[in-house]
Design a protein around this motif. Structure first.
Motif, PDB file in Angstrom:
ATOM      1  N   SER A 182     -45.846  -6.383 -25.773  1.00 25.71           N
ATOM      2  CA  SER A 182     -46.151  -7.813 -25.955  1.00 25.71           C
ATOM      3  C   SER A 182     -46.033  -8.549 -24.617  1.00 25.71           C
ATOM      4  N   ASP A 183     -46.666  -9.698 -24.556  1.00 28.45           N
ATOM      5  CA  ASP A 183     -46.723 -10.434 -23.291  1.00 28.45           C
ATOM      6  C   ASP A 183     -45.344 -10.856 -22.792  1.00 28.45           C
ATOM      7  N   LYS A 184     -44.420 -11.107 -23.724  1.00 23.82           N
ATOM      8  CA  LYS A 184     -43.085 -11.557 -23.286  1.00 23.82           C
ATOM      9  C   LYS A 184     -42.380 -10.491 -22.444  1.00 23.82           C
ATOM     10  N   ILE A 185     -42.736  -9.223 -22.675  1.00 21.59           N
ATOM     11  CA  ILE A 185     -42.111  -8.143 -21.886  1.00 21.59           C
ATOM     12  C   ILE A 185     -42.554  -8.258 -20.421  1.00 21.59           C
ATOM     13  N   GLU A 186     -43.838  -8.534 -20.233  1.00 24.94           N
ATOM     14  CA  GLU A 186     -44.339  -8.694 -18.853  1.00 24.94           C
ATOM     15  C   GLU A 186     -43.636  -9.879 -18.186  1.00 24.94           C
ATOM     16  N   SER A 187     -43.473 -10.963 -18.956  1.00 25.99           N
ATOM     17  CA  SER A 187     -42.778 -12.140 -18.403  1.00 25.99           C
ATOM     18  C   SER A 187     -41.339 -11.783 -18.037  1.00 25.99           C
ATOM     19  N   LEU A 188     -40.675 -11.023 -18.912  1.00 26.38           N
ATOM     20  CA  LEU A 188     -39.266 -10.683 -18.679  1.00 26.38           C
ATOM     21  C   LEU A 188     -39.110  -9.671 -17.556  1.00 26.38           C
ATOM     22  N   ARG A 189     -40.121  -8.835 -17.359  1.00 24.96           N
ATOM     23  CA  ARG A 189     -40.041  -7.889 -16.227  1.00 24.96           C
ATOM     24  C   ARG A 189     -40.088  -8.662 -14.920  1.00 24.96           C
ATOM     25  N   ALA A 190     -40.880  -9.729 -14.900  1.00 25.30           N
ATOM     26  CA  ALA A 190     -40.977 -10.546 -13.674  1.00 25.30           C
ATOM     27  C   ALA A 190     -39.750 -11.442 -13.521  1.00 25.30           C
ATOM     28  N   THR A 191     -39.307 -12.032 -14.614  1.00 24.66           N
ATOM     29  CA  THR A 191     -38.148 -12.949 -14.588  1.00 24.66           C
ATOM     30  C   THR A 191     -37.263 -12.622 -15.792  1.00 24.66           C
ATOM     31  N   PRO A 192     -36.213 -11.821 -15.579  1.00 22.10           N
ATOM     32  CA  PRO A 192     -35.437 -11.332 -16.728  1.00 22.10           C
ATOM     33  C   PRO A 192     -34.434 -12.353 -17.264  1.00 22.10           C
ATOM     34  N   ARG A 193     -34.943 -13.527 -17.573  1.00 19.82           N
ATOM     35  CA  ARG A 193     -34.106 -14.616 -18.077  1.00 19.82           C
ATOM     36  C   ARG A 193     -34.785 -15.258 -19.274  1.00 19.82           C
ATOM     37  N   ALA A 194     -33.959 -15.743 -20.199  1.00 18.61           N
ATOM     38  CA  ALA A 194     -34.511 -16.434 -21.371  1.00 18.61           C
ATOM     39  C   ALA A 194     -33.617 -17.595 -21.749  1.00 18.61           C
ATOM     40  N   ALA A 195     -34.214 -18.558 -22.440  1.00 21.83           N
ATOM     41  CA  ALA A 195     -33.462 -19.620 -23.103  1.00 21.83           C
ATOM     42  C   ALA A 195     -33.652 -19.416 -24.603  1.00 21.83           C
ATOM     43  N   LEU A 196     -32.578 -19.594 -25.355  1.00 25.45           N
ATOM     44  CA  LEU A 196     -32.679 -19.538 -26.819  1.00 25.45           C
ATOM     45  C   LEU A 196     -32.233 -20.873 -27.374  1.00 25.45           C
ATOM     46  N   HIS A 197     -32.884 -21.287 -28.454  1.00 25.79           N
ATOM     47  CA  HIS A 197     -32.595 -22.590 -29.041  1.00 25.79           C
ATOM     48  C   HIS A 197     -32.528 -22.488 -30.554  1.00 25.79           C
ATOM     49  N   VAL A 198     -31.513 -23.135 -31.128  1.00 28.77           N
ATOM     50  CA  VAL A 198     -31.374 -23.213 -32.591  1.00 28.77           C
ATOM     51  C   VAL A 198     -30.962 -24.634 -32.955  1.00 28.77           C
ATOM     52  N   TRP A 199     -31.524 -25.166 -34.017  1.00 37.57           N
ATOM     53  CA  TRP A 199     -31.036 -26.424 -34.600  1.00 37.57           C
ATOM     54  C   TRP A 199     -30.460 -26.090 -35.962  1.00 37.57           C
ATOM     55  N   GLU A 200     -29.153 -26.190 -36.076  1.00 35.16           N
ATOM     56  CA  GLU A 200     -28.449 -25.946 -37.345  1.00 35.16           C
ATOM     57  C   GLU A 200     -28.352 -27.294 -38.053  1.00 35.16           C
ATOM     58  N   ASP A 201     -29.342 -27.574 -38.878  1.00 33.26           N
ATOM     59  CA  ASP A 201     -29.497 -28.893 -39.479  1.00 33.26           C
ATOM     60  C   ASP A 201     -28.250 -29.342 -40.258  1.00 33.26           C
ATOM     61  N   LYS A 202     -27.777 -28.492 -41.171  1.00 28.87           N
ATOM     62  CA  LYS A 202     -26.638 -28.906 -42.011  1.00 28.87           C
ATOM     63  C   LYS A 202     -25.365 -29.110 -41.193  1.00 28.87           C
ATOM     64  N   GLN A 203     -25.237 -28.356 -40.131  1.00 29.89           N
ATOM     65  CA  GLN A 203     -24.060 -28.502 -39.252  1.00 29.89           C
ATOM     66  C   GLN A 203     -24.244 -29.643 -38.260  1.00 29.89           C
ATOM     67  N   ARG A 204     -25.463 -30.134 -38.154  1.00 25.80           N
ATOM     68  CA  ARG A 204     -25.823 -31.154 -37.156  1.00 25.80           C
ATOM     69  C   ARG A 204     -25.553 -30.646 -35.744  1.00 25.80           C
ATOM     70  N   LEU A 205     -25.826 -29.353 -35.548  1.00 24.62           N
ATOM     71  CA  LEU A 205     -25.461 -28.694 -34.292  1.00 24.62           C
ATOM     72  C   LEU A 205     -26.681 -28.096 -33.604  1.00 24.62           C
ATOM     73  N   GLN A 206     -26.923 -28.545 -32.389  1.00 24.89           N
ATOM     74  CA  GLN A 206     -27.958 -27.907 -31.566  1.00 24.89           C
ATOM     75  C   GLN A 206     -27.284 -26.889 -30.649  1.00 24.89           C
ATOM     76  N   ILE A 207     -27.865 -25.688 -30.628  1.00 28.05           N
ATOM     77  CA  ILE A 207     -27.357 -24.603 -29.774  1.00 28.05           C
ATOM     78  C   ILE A 207     -28.425 -24.285 -28.726  1.00 28.05           C
ATOM     79  N   ARG A 208     -28.049 -24.400 -27.466  1.00 26.70           N
ATOM     80  CA  ARG A 208     -28.964 -24.038 -26.363  1.00 26.70           C
ATOM     81  C   ARG A 208     -28.259 -22.996 -25.506  1.00 26.70           C
ATOM     82  N   LEU A 209     -28.959 -21.897 -25.260  1.00 26.77           N
ATOM     83  CA  LEU A 209     -28.349 -20.782 -24.533  1.00 26.77           C
ATOM     84  C   LEU A 209     -29.252 -20.352 -23.388  1.00 26.77           C
ATOM     85  N   GLN A 210     -28.622 -19.924 -22.302  1.00 30.17           N
ATOM     86  CA  GLN A 210     -29.376 -19.272 -21.224  1.00 30.17           C
ATOM     87  C   GLN A 210     -28.824 -17.862 -21.081  1.00 30.17           C
ATOM     88  N   ALA A 211     -29.723 -16.897 -20.939  1.00 27.15           N
ATOM     89  CA  ALA A 211     -29.280 -15.499 -20.940  1.00 27.15           C
ATOM     90  C   ALA A 211     -30.061 -14.668 -19.931  1.00 27.15           C
TER      91      ALA A 211
END
Ligand code: FMN
Length: 184
Positions: free
Chosen positions: A68-97
């Motif tokens: 998949s294309d994301k593999i090519e992107s990750l081979r060039a730049t092996p970093r990602a951001a992940l995001h979750v909105w936990e609505d009931k908890q009213r909690l936004q989670i932002r991660l860098q990895a």
């Protein structure tokens, strides 16, 4: 007794509880984080399924097709951001990895566990992203050779809680996950 969102440790603990829940429960919001990578200076975001969350090492796992294309992107730049909105908890989670792409023997155990239906997500022909003459002009085949695990080593966490008050806190691996309140 304080509420979980009133302390730095409480927020951090809740994040890991929710990510673990996401792995176990298909209906949990953390089950389907947004996973963003970089390509030629452009951000690219997509939904993925969260497959593992390990607090001890602060790592997450996502499965994907090795072609998949994301593999090519990750081979060039092996970093990602992940995001979750936990609505009931009213909690936004932002991660860098930092992301390591695993395939072959090291991921055979995960392949064994995902079952025949799940395996069909890996190995479509032609390769994911290939131009098609018509929408269904592809074959569903399951291929272990196309199976990849994205092992995401979290480096930074940014949590925002939207309660009666708004609170935001950040945590970094290089500060041993010591929390820091921030203006939201
Ligand atoms: C609910 C949902 C769950 C998805 N889960 C995954 C997943 O776990 N892994 C994955 O590679 N793609 C998953 N996808 C597809 C991706 O969002 C994306 O369309 C695909 O991986 C191609 O992305 P790419 O071209 O950037 O590599 C999912 C899509 C949806 C809508």
């Amino acid at each position: 007794m304080s509420e979980w969102f009133e302390t730095l440790d409480g927020l951090h603990d809740r994040m890991w509880q929710r990510l673990s829940r996401g792995v176990a429960d298909a209906k949990s919001p953390s089950r389907q984080p947004t996973f963003a990578t970089m390509r030629d200076g452009w951000p690219e975001a997509r939904t993925v399924v969260l497959r593992a969350a390990t607090r001890e090492t602060a790592t997450l796992e996502v499965y994907t097709d090795l072609r998949s294309d994301k593999i090519e992107s990750l081979r060039a730049t092996p970093r990602a951001a992940l995001h979750v909105w936990e609505d009931k908890q009213r909690l936004q989670i932002r991660l860098q990895a930092q992301v390591e792409i695993l395939s072959g023997d090291t991921v055979a155990d995960r392949w064994e566990k995902i079952g025949a239906g799940g395996r069909q997500s890996y190995g479509k022909r032609p390769d994911p992203g290939t131009q098609l003459d018509s929408a269904l002009d592809y074959e569903i085949t399951a291929s272990f050779d196309a199976f990849a695990v994205l092992s995401c080593r979290i480096e930074a966490i940014d949590l925002t809680h939207l309660g009666d008050d708004h609170r935001r806190a950040t945590y970094r691996r290089d500060a041993d996950w010591r929390g820091q309140w921030r203006s939201p």
